[in-house]
Design a protein around this motif. Structure first.
Motif, PDB file in Angstrom:
ATOM      1  N   MET A 192       8.715   3.504   3.619  1.00 36.80           N
ATOM      2  CA  MET A 192       7.587   3.772   2.888  1.00 36.80           C
ATOM      3  C   MET A 192       7.478   5.043   2.436  1.00 36.80           C
ATOM      4  SD  MET A 192       5.733   0.846   2.328  1.00 36.80           S
ATOM      5  CE  MET A 192       7.533   0.092   2.174  1.00 36.80           C
ATOM      6  N   PRO A 193       7.110   5.318   1.087  1.00 33.92           N
ATOM      7  CA  PRO A 193       7.099   6.815   0.666  1.00 33.92           C
ATOM      8  C   PRO A 193       6.019   7.595   1.270  1.00 33.92           C
ATOM      9  CG  PRO A 193       6.131   5.102  -1.008  1.00 33.92           C
ATOM     10  CD  PRO A 193       6.806   4.422   0.151  1.00 33.92           C
ATOM     11  N   LEU A 194       5.999   8.775   1.460  1.00 36.68           N
ATOM     12  CA  LEU A 194       5.133   9.763   2.243  1.00 36.68           C
ATOM     13  C   LEU A 194       3.690   9.511   1.624  1.00 36.68           C
ATOM     14  CD1 LEU A 194       7.225  12.769   2.840  1.00 36.68           C
ATOM     15  CD2 LEU A 194       6.859  10.872   4.503  1.00 36.68           C
ATOM     16  N   LEU A 195       3.640   9.278   0.359  1.00 41.27           N
ATOM     17  CA  LEU A 195       2.306   9.481  -0.449  1.00 41.27           C
ATOM     18  C   LEU A 195       1.321   8.256   0.204  1.00 41.27           C
ATOM     19  CD1 LEU A 195       3.421  10.179  -4.067  1.00 41.27           C
ATOM     20  CD2 LEU A 195       2.035  11.734  -2.628  1.00 41.27           C
ATOM     21  N   LEU A 196       2.157   7.249   0.566  1.00 37.47           N
ATOM     22  CA  LEU A 196       1.376   5.972   1.158  1.00 37.47           C
ATOM     23  C   LEU A 196       0.885   6.226   2.520  1.00 37.47           C
ATOM     24  CD1 LEU A 196       3.054   2.700   0.242  1.00 37.47           C
ATOM     25  CD2 LEU A 196       0.679   3.486  -0.711  1.00 37.47           C
ATOM     26  N   LEU A 197       1.125   7.256   3.295  1.00 35.65           N
ATOM     27  CA  LEU A 197       0.752   7.586   4.687  1.00 35.65           C
ATOM     28  C   LEU A 197      -0.665   7.646   4.964  1.00 35.65           C
ATOM     29  CD1 LEU A 197       3.430   9.947   5.916  1.00 35.65           C
ATOM     30  CD2 LEU A 197       3.368   7.460   6.322  1.00 35.65           C
ATOM     31  N   PRO A 198      -1.359   8.295   4.042  1.00 33.05           N
ATOM     32  CA  PRO A 198      -3.004   8.125   4.161  1.00 33.05           C
ATOM     33  C   PRO A 198      -3.519   6.806   4.299  1.00 33.05           C
ATOM     34  CG  PRO A 198      -2.279   9.947   2.552  1.00 33.05           C
ATOM     35  CD  PRO A 198      -1.038   9.124   2.895  1.00 33.05           C
TER      36      PRO A 198
ATOM     37  N   PHE B  77      -5.377  -6.086   3.586  1.00 31.09           N
ATOM     38  CA  PHE B  77      -5.621  -4.580   3.328  1.00 31.09           C
ATOM     39  C   PHE B  77      -4.703  -4.365   2.210  1.00 31.09           C
ATOM     40  CE2 PHE B  77      -4.719  -0.182   3.828  1.00 31.09           C
ATOM     41  CZ  PHE B  77      -6.130   0.308   3.892  1.00 31.09           C
ATOM     42  N   ALA B  78      -3.313  -4.566   2.344  1.00 30.18           N
ATOM     43  CA  ALA B  78      -2.306  -4.194   1.112  1.00 30.18           C
ATOM     44  C   ALA B  78      -2.618  -5.147  -0.014  1.00 30.18           C
ATOM     45  CB  ALA B  78      -0.916  -4.659   1.801  1.00 30.18           C
ATOM     46  N   THR B  79      -3.199  -6.129  -0.010  1.00 25.68           N
ATOM     47  CA  THR B  79      -3.561  -6.988  -1.294  1.00 25.68           C
ATOM     48  C   THR B  79      -4.649  -6.386  -1.732  1.00 25.68           C
ATOM     49  OG1 THR B  79      -2.598  -9.019  -0.321  1.00 25.68           O
ATOM     50  CG2 THR B  79      -4.022  -9.211  -1.977  1.00 25.68           C
ATOM     51  N   LEU B  80      -5.563  -5.837  -1.271  1.00 21.16           N
ATOM     52  CA  LEU B  80      -6.799  -5.057  -1.620  1.00 21.16           C
ATOM     53  C   LEU B  80      -6.126  -3.740  -2.079  1.00 21.16           C
ATOM     54  CD1 LEU B  80      -9.604  -6.042   0.812  1.00 21.16           C
ATOM     55  CD2 LEU B  80      -8.918  -7.286  -1.309  1.00 21.16           C
ATOM     56  N   LEU B  81      -5.586  -3.262  -1.549  1.00 20.49           N
ATOM     57  CA  LEU B  81      -4.852  -1.774  -1.962  1.00 20.49           C
ATOM     58  C   LEU B  81      -4.318  -1.819  -3.287  1.00 20.49           C
ATOM     59  CD1 LEU B  81      -4.757   1.150  -1.148  1.00 20.49           C
ATOM     60  CD2 LEU B  81      -2.598   0.777   0.120  1.00 20.49           C
ATOM     61  N   ALA B  82      -3.655  -3.054  -3.300  1.00 22.02           N
ATOM     62  CA  ALA B  82      -2.759  -2.986  -4.623  1.00 22.02           C
ATOM     63  C   ALA B  82      -3.585  -3.302  -5.864  1.00 22.02           C
ATOM     64  CB  ALA B  82      -1.841  -4.291  -4.473  1.00 22.02           C
ATOM     65  N   LEU B  83      -4.895  -3.622  -5.665  1.00 16.99           N
ATOM     66  CA  LEU B  83      -5.641  -3.722  -6.923  1.00 16.99           C
ATOM     67  C   LEU B  83      -6.162  -2.515  -7.284  1.00 16.99           C
ATOM     68  CD1 LEU B  83      -8.054  -6.610  -5.667  1.00 16.99           C
ATOM     69  CD2 LEU B  83      -5.920  -6.777  -7.303  1.00 16.99           C
ATOM     70  N   VAL B  84      -5.779  -1.371  -6.544  1.00 20.29           N
ATOM     71  CA  VAL B  84      -6.142  -0.144  -6.900  1.00 20.29           C
ATOM     72  C   VAL B  84      -4.915   0.814  -7.310  1.00 20.29           C
ATOM     73  CG1 VAL B  84      -7.554   2.018  -6.100  1.00 20.29           C
ATOM     74  CG2 VAL B  84      -8.410  -0.267  -5.319  1.00 20.29           C
TER      75      VAL B  84
ATOM     76  N   ASP C 155       7.824  -5.090  -1.086  1.00 17.60           N
ATOM     77  CA  ASP C 155       7.826  -5.444   0.298  1.00 17.60           C
ATOM     78  C   ASP C 155       6.661  -4.320   0.977  1.00 17.60           C
ATOM     79  OD1 ASP C 155       9.438  -7.433   0.272  1.00 17.60           O
ATOM     80  OD2 ASP C 155      11.109  -5.682   0.128  1.00 17.60           O
ATOM     81  N   ALA C 156       5.830  -3.608   0.325  1.00 15.23           N
ATOM     82  CA  ALA C 156       4.846  -2.781   0.999  1.00 15.23           C
ATOM     83  C   ALA C 156       3.850  -3.564   1.906  1.00 15.23           C
ATOM     84  CB  ALA C 156       4.035  -1.876  -0.186  1.00 15.23           C
ATOM     85  N   VAL C 157       3.292  -4.954   1.326  1.00 12.86           N
ATOM     86  CA  VAL C 157       2.674  -5.778   1.932  1.00 12.86           C
ATOM     87  C   VAL C 157       3.242  -6.085   3.332  1.00 12.86           C
ATOM     88  CG1 VAL C 157       1.792  -8.048   2.078  1.00 12.86           C
ATOM     89  CG2 VAL C 157       2.039  -6.850  -0.132  1.00 12.86           C
TER      90      VAL C 157
END
Length: 466
Positions: free
Chosen positions: A226-232, A348-355, A361-363
């Motif tokens: 996963m990219p570092l920007l997704l760590l938060p 959580f990932a599905t909701l995050l993908a809306l934003v 494969d991040a899900v």
């Protein structure tokens, strides 16, 4: 009056002999765990047999009847022969390591194997790791009794057998070793001898289980880094799971208390029959609400389900886990926790993908991290959660997101007043047995783990007496 027969002298074998005993016990535990898994898998195919002979309303009636009978039979075995075999058994082993609970291996072994197979095969939401952990400790207790080991060596082998049972259940020997370090830190008699025995026993169990059942990770998933920007985002996921873990633990204890009240006022078999009767049709209508959930955890990230459906899966897995565990069947909660956590992570990932846009494969990555996060929040063993997830899924490249999720969930659970689930269950067991921890005989000063030694040192000016 006949004079009492003197007790047989306790032995302290040489280190090499002790290690051979631990290795041999691990091989036996691995074989028992592997065959237990095979029996459970075989019994779990009964719905296909029923479907091949029936259809329509008779099919659903038969599904209810079969599941209800299997669940009730499992509870009947527990109540008749080994009440301590109910539930996961981890709290029983922790109690035994403190000298507060006996390990009656002659009755625990058959009841946990047969009753656990019936319960897990019926479709109830429970994990096979509970029975294998308890059976592993029972096997090493049998060996300790046969050899006549002293208290310290016996407790060392008890912990080793429990670790071997976890290694056999999930093909995760490293997580099993860490489970002893982190989960039983207050009870395990630390020393080079006992610690080495845990390692040897766990590895031997994993080798035997692999030889019989295969070597692939139990829940193999392929996920890119996963990219570092997704760590938060993983920190936020950990915070959510910390709260979910506290709710999970409190709901589990409340369910057990409610089930006990129902058993005392009506019948101990009413709830198992009702839950089994509900599970039977659910196997056909909502299979994601049944069984331990290992298959669900692997398949869910790739299904692309909408958020509302995922939320429904989270709720139904939560409810069925509470209902199943509170029946008193021999079954664990590790697998149900991992499956429900996967659903939370995917939601959580599905909701995050809306934003924000997510990589491919991040899900699945969020689902995997959630496994470790919810485990950390409920069991309160974040290190075990990190390693267990890596060994189960084979996704070692996700270690940093998983670590962040596990640590955050553990800290949030602590801040919300959550307690380790097995500590709570042990306290409840002691209270119901009429020997609450405040009144129970304390573990020997010379046997306690790191936390116990520190507590004793602070309490006594002369130290723990080691």
């Amino acid at each position: 009056m006949t004079p009492p027969v003197p007790a047989a002298p306790r032995r302290t074998p040489r280190d090499a002999v002790y290690y051979v005993l631990a290795t041999g016990a691990g091989l036996v535990v691995g074989a028992v765990g592997a065959y237990f898994h095979m029996v459970v898998d075989g019994l779990s195919r009964w719905p296909d047999l029923v479907r091949s002979h029936l259809d329509g309303p008779l099919l659903y009636l038969a599904m209810s009847a079969v599941a209800a009978v299997m669940a009730a039979a499992a509870v009947a075995l527990v109540r008749a022969f080994a009440p301590e075999a109910a539930g996961s058994g981890v709290q029983e082993i922790e109690g035994a390591l403190e000298g507060l609970r006996p390990v009656r291996w002659k009755r625990v072994l058959p009841v946990k194997f047969v009753g656990g197979a019936l319960a897990l095969g019926s479709g109830l939401v429970a994990g096979r790791e509970g029975p294998t952990i308890h059976m592993g400790a029972a096997i090493t207790k049998a060996l300790s009794d046969a050899v006549g080991l002293g208290t310290r060596d016996t407790r060392g082998l008890l912990a080793a057998g429990a670790a071997a049972g976890l290694a056999a259940a999930f093909n995760a020997p490293l997580a099993a070793i860490l489970f002893v370090i982190e989960e039983t830190r207050r009870q395990f008699p630390y020393g080079l001898r006992t610690y080495s025995a845990v390692i040897l026993c766990s590895v031997a169990s994993a080798v035997m289980a692999e030889a019989i059942g295969g070597t692939a990770p139990d829940m193999k998933l392929a996920v890119p880094d996963m990219p570092l920007l997704l760590l938060p985002a993983f920190l936020v996921l950990g915070a959510v799971l910390g709260a979910v873990g506290v709710v999970f633990n409190r709901a589990l204890v409340a369910s057990l208390d409610g089930a006990r009240a129902l058993a005392l006022s009506v019948s101990p078999y009413l709830l198992p029959v009702l839950v089994g009767a509900a599970v039977g049709p659910l196997i056909l209508l909502r299979p994601e609400a049944t069984f331990g959930g290992e298959t669900l955890a692997v398949s869910l990230p790739g299904l692309g389900l909408p958020a509302l459906t995922l939320a429904g899966i989270v709720v139904v897995r939560f409810v069925m886990t509470m209902a199943s565990y509170s029946t008193g069947i021999p079954g664990g909660i590790f697998a149900p926790i991992l499956a429900m956590a996967t659903a939370v992570g995917v939601l959580f990932a599905t909701l995050l993908a809306l934003v924000v846009p997510l990589p491919t494969d991040a899900v699945a990555a969020f689902g995997i991290a959630a496994m470790g996060g919810l485990f950390s929040a409920t069991v309160r063993a974040p290190l075990v959660g990190m390693v267990l997830v890596a060994e189960l899924t084979g996704t070692y490249g996700l270690l940093i997101p998983v670590i962040l999720t596990c640590v955050t969930s553990n800290l949030v659970a602590e801040a919300l007043g959550g307690k380790p689930i097995y500590e709570v269950l042990l306290d409840r067991t002691l209270r119901l047995a009429g020997t609450p921890r405040a009144e129970a005989p304390p573990a020997s000063d010379a046997l306690g783990g790191w936390d116990e030694r520190e507590r004793l040192t602070k309490a006594s000016p002369n130290g723990p007496g080691l």
